[in-house]
Design a protein around this motif. Structure first.
Motif, short mmCIF file in Angstrom:
data_model
loop_
_atom_site.label_atom_id
_atom_site.label_comp_id
_atom_site.label_asym_id
_atom_site.label_seq_id
_atom_site.Cartn_x
_atom_site.Cartn_y
_atom_site.Cartn_z
N GLN A 30 2.85 1.01 3.45
CA GLN A 30 2.39 -0.08 4.31
C GLN A 30 2.80 -1.43 3.74
N LEU B 14 1.86 7.46 3.90
CA LEU B 14 2.38 6.22 4.49
C LEU B 14 2.72 5.19 3.41
N ARG C 14 0.84 -1.20 0.00
CA ARG C 14 0.00 0.00 0.00
C ARG C 14 0.87 1.24 0.00
N ASP D 127 0.85 -6.61 9.84
CA ASP D 127 0.85 -5.47 8.93
C ASP D 127 1.41 -4.25 9.67
N PHE E 222 3.30 -0.02 9.00
CA PHE E 222 3.42 1.09 8.07
C PHE E 222 4.49 2.07 8.54
N HIS F 193 -1.66 3.83 17.64
CA HIS F 193 -0.73 2.88 17.05
C HIS F 193 0.45 2.52 17.96
N ALA G 80 -0.07 -1.59 11.85
CA ALA G 80 -1.19 -0.95 11.16
C ALA G 80 -2.52 -1.24 11.85
#
Length: 208
Positions: free
Chosen positions: A79, A77, A71, A148, A150, A165, A141
């Motif tokens: 990711q 960001l 991503r 996951d 980022f 986060h 994330a």
């Protein structure tokens, strides 16, 4: 109050904790076919996350799979997913790899601001799990615990994310930041309100 025996025990525990911190990797190197990104690890923000990464690094004979960036939100960001299939060591599930991070002391007396956000089931109060993220900070994330993750690239503190986060690293290496900026220019496609790389970018990991 402590007696001499208690003080001795406390000192031993403190020495052991210090030794454990010294044994942790200092940097995570993410290597792709076109370059690498260096992440300074931050056990002061999430010790369990850095210990988890140490576990991944120690399994050097196991391929980093499905480790990839997928991503890309330009200016915001990059990711990806950081995972190895280690049966009996790592738990499954996208948000069950490590504990959520502790709330940094400067935020502990603040009331969580939900701002009409929908909190996830695993964190129904949208609790405080890390600092307000600044450019270069790396975290799990979705307010979860991995795999996951980022890299935040926004030019100002992202206070609208609040303290959701778990932050476990920081990109401070100039060439790494430049590489991420270059990756923002790669072909992307939009799906469901998010922007994805047209082709995922595989990487391997090592200590640096």
């Amino acid at each position: 109050f402590y007696n001499n025996r208690d003080l001795g025990k406390v000192e031993v525990e403190q020495q052991q904790q210090q030794h454990n911190l010294q044994e942790l990797p200092k940097q995570l190197k993410i290597t792709m076919s076109h370059g690498y990104i260096l992440i300074k690890l931050r056990p002061d923000l999430s010790l369990e996350s850095v210990q988890h990464i140490q576990t991944l690094l120690s399994a050097s004979d196991t391929p980093c799979s499905p480790c990839r960036f997928y991503r890309s939100e330009k200016g915001l960001l990059l990711q990806g997913i950081l995972k190895k299939n280690l049966a009996g060591i790592l738990r499954g599930g996208s948000n069950t790899q490590v504990k959520l991070g502790p709330c940094p002391p400067k935020y502990q007396n603040q009331t969580p601001q939900k701002d009409n956000r929908k909190c996830p089931e695993y964190d129904p109060d949208c609790g405080c799990h890390g600092p307000i993220m600044t450019k270069g900070m790396v975290g799990w994330a979705g307010g979860g615990g991995g795999p996951d993750f980022f890299i935040n690239m926004f030019h100002k503190p992202v206070d609208w994310w609040s303290n959701d986060h778990t932050v476990w690293g920081e990109v401070v290496h100039r060439e790494s930041l430049d590489l991420i900026e270059d990756m923002f220019e790669w072909p992307v496609t939009k799906r469901g309100g998010m922007t994805y790389l047209e082709e995922g970018v595989h990487f391997e990991i090592s200590a640096a």
